[in-house]
Design an enzyme around this catalytic site. Structure first.
Site, PDB file in Angstrom:
ATOM      1  N   SER A 102       1.051  -1.077   0.106  1.00 37.36           N
ATOM      2  CA  SER A 102      -0.081  -0.044  -0.087  1.00 37.36           C
ATOM      3  C   SER A 102       1.006   1.266   0.030  1.00 37.36           C
ATOM      4  O   SER A 102       1.685   1.597  -0.968  1.00 37.36           O
ATOM      5  CB  SER A 102      -0.858   0.004   1.250  1.00 37.36           C
ATOM      6  OG  SER A 102      -1.952   0.950   0.963  1.00 37.36           O
ATOM      7  N   ASP A 205      -9.883  -5.703  -3.945  1.00 37.14           N
ATOM      8  CA  ASP A 205      -9.132  -4.758  -3.359  1.00 37.14           C
ATOM      9  C   ASP A 205     -10.183  -3.610  -2.929  1.00 37.14           C
ATOM     10  O   ASP A 205     -10.540  -3.093  -3.969  1.00 37.14           O
ATOM     11  CB  ASP A 205      -7.752  -4.160  -3.935  1.00 37.14           C
ATOM     12  CG  ASP A 205      -6.934  -3.322  -2.755  1.00 37.14           C
ATOM     13  OD1 ASP A 205      -7.791  -2.540  -1.883  1.00 37.14           O
ATOM     14  OD2 ASP A 205      -5.923  -3.077  -3.129  1.00 37.14           O
ATOM     15  N   HIS A 234      -6.910  -5.976   0.565  1.00 38.08           N
ATOM     16  CA  HIS A 234      -5.861  -5.195   0.459  1.00 38.08           C
ATOM     17  C   HIS A 234      -4.674  -5.714   1.215  1.00 38.08           C
ATOM     18  O   HIS A 234      -3.477  -5.481   0.551  1.00 38.08           O
ATOM     19  CB  HIS A 234      -6.342  -4.015   0.694  1.00 38.08           C
ATOM     20  CG  HIS A 234      -5.418  -2.913   0.717  1.00 38.08           C
ATOM     21  ND1 HIS A 234      -4.864  -2.491  -0.414  1.00 38.08           N
ATOM     22  CD2 HIS A 234      -4.932  -2.062   1.555  1.00 38.08           C
ATOM     23  CE1 HIS A 234      -4.090  -1.433  -0.464  1.00 38.08           C
ATOM     24  NE2 HIS A 234      -3.791  -1.208   1.034  1.00 38.08           N
TER      25      HIS A 234
END
Length: 258
Positions: A102, A205, A234
């Protein structure tokens, strides 16, 4: 006493501690995501350590403590922490790969642009396309104008019901704006990144839209491999596909270490 209280840092949450392991001359720098902490990346860090790498998994400023603590920091602090961790690891090793989840993926890309000597980068659901977050930016600005410092968080997007990400349940609005500003600047650097990169992308996600992956595959100057993670959300590094991620990341590093 009051001054001491003001400068006292809040305690680190149990499980959010940074991680490091001594190994050989191969280095692996592992970076966690926005409002998360090293807990989400510990399995990947441990996999590199088991393979004999020297590993550094820092806790980014304001993370793994309290969301109020996080309000003091922003993108410049997180990039500076990533730079510091990279410099320390590079001084102890002969070659380094960087892996991030991320925002950790964003920081990985930032480091790759600044340091062409990095051997390779591993990107797990990286956040890159700042345009996706225009509605969030508008909401954050409106809340700040109304005197509200926090907005609903985005942590714990995990498919495995037996796993919980150690992440804040809210986000500082000022930090959201700082992150998006950082991503906007980062987009201009993508075409300079030539390191090889596996991009591991969850098909489900709920935090980062697929446009970030599309931007990467159309912008990166170096070779990349795109792999879809079909069982994870995610935070895939602690989800059903974590073993796949660990195996692919270590195998990639083994192949590209100079």
């Amino acid at each position: 006493m009051e001054d001491d209280q003001l400068t006292t840092q809040p305690p680190i949450l149990d499980g959010a501690e940074p991680y490091r392991a001594a190994g050989d001359r191969r280095g692996a720098l592992i970076l966690h995501g926005f409002t998360g902490c090293p807990q989400s990346m510990r399995p990947l860090a441990a996999a590199f350590a088991t393979a004999g790498y020297t590993v550094e998994l820092p806790r980014l400023p304001g993370h793994g403590t309290t969301v109020e603590d996080m309000t003091q920091y922003g993108w410049p602090d997180w990039t500076a922490a990533a730079e510091q961790a990279y410099a320390a690891l590079a001084s102890r090793t002969g070659s380094v790969v960087v892996a991030g989840l991320s925002m950790g993926g964003s920081l990985t890309l930032y480091l790759a642009a600044q340091h062409p000597e990095i051997a390779g980068i591993v990107l797990v659901n990286p956040v890159v396309e700042s345009d996706d977050f225009a509605p969030l930016v508008d909401a954050a600005k409106a809340l700040l104008a109304a005197g509200e410092p926090f907005i609903q968080g985005v942590g714990n997007d995990v498919a495995d019901p037996d796993v919980t990400e150690l992440a804040y349940t809210s986000m500082p609005n000022a930090c959201v704006l700082s992150l998006v500003d950082g991503l906007t600047a980062l987009k201009e650097q993508l075409a300079t990144i030539r390191q090889p990169a596996p991009i591991l992308h969850s098909t489900q996600d709920h935090i980062v839209p697929p446009s970030s992956v599309k931007l990467l595959t159309s912008s990166l100057a170096g070779p990349y491999e795109l792999a879809e993670l079909e069982r994870s959300f995610h935070v895939a590094t602690i989800d059903f596909d974590q073993d796949v991620i660990n195996e692919r990341a270590v195998a990639f590093a083994d192949q590209h270490m100079r």
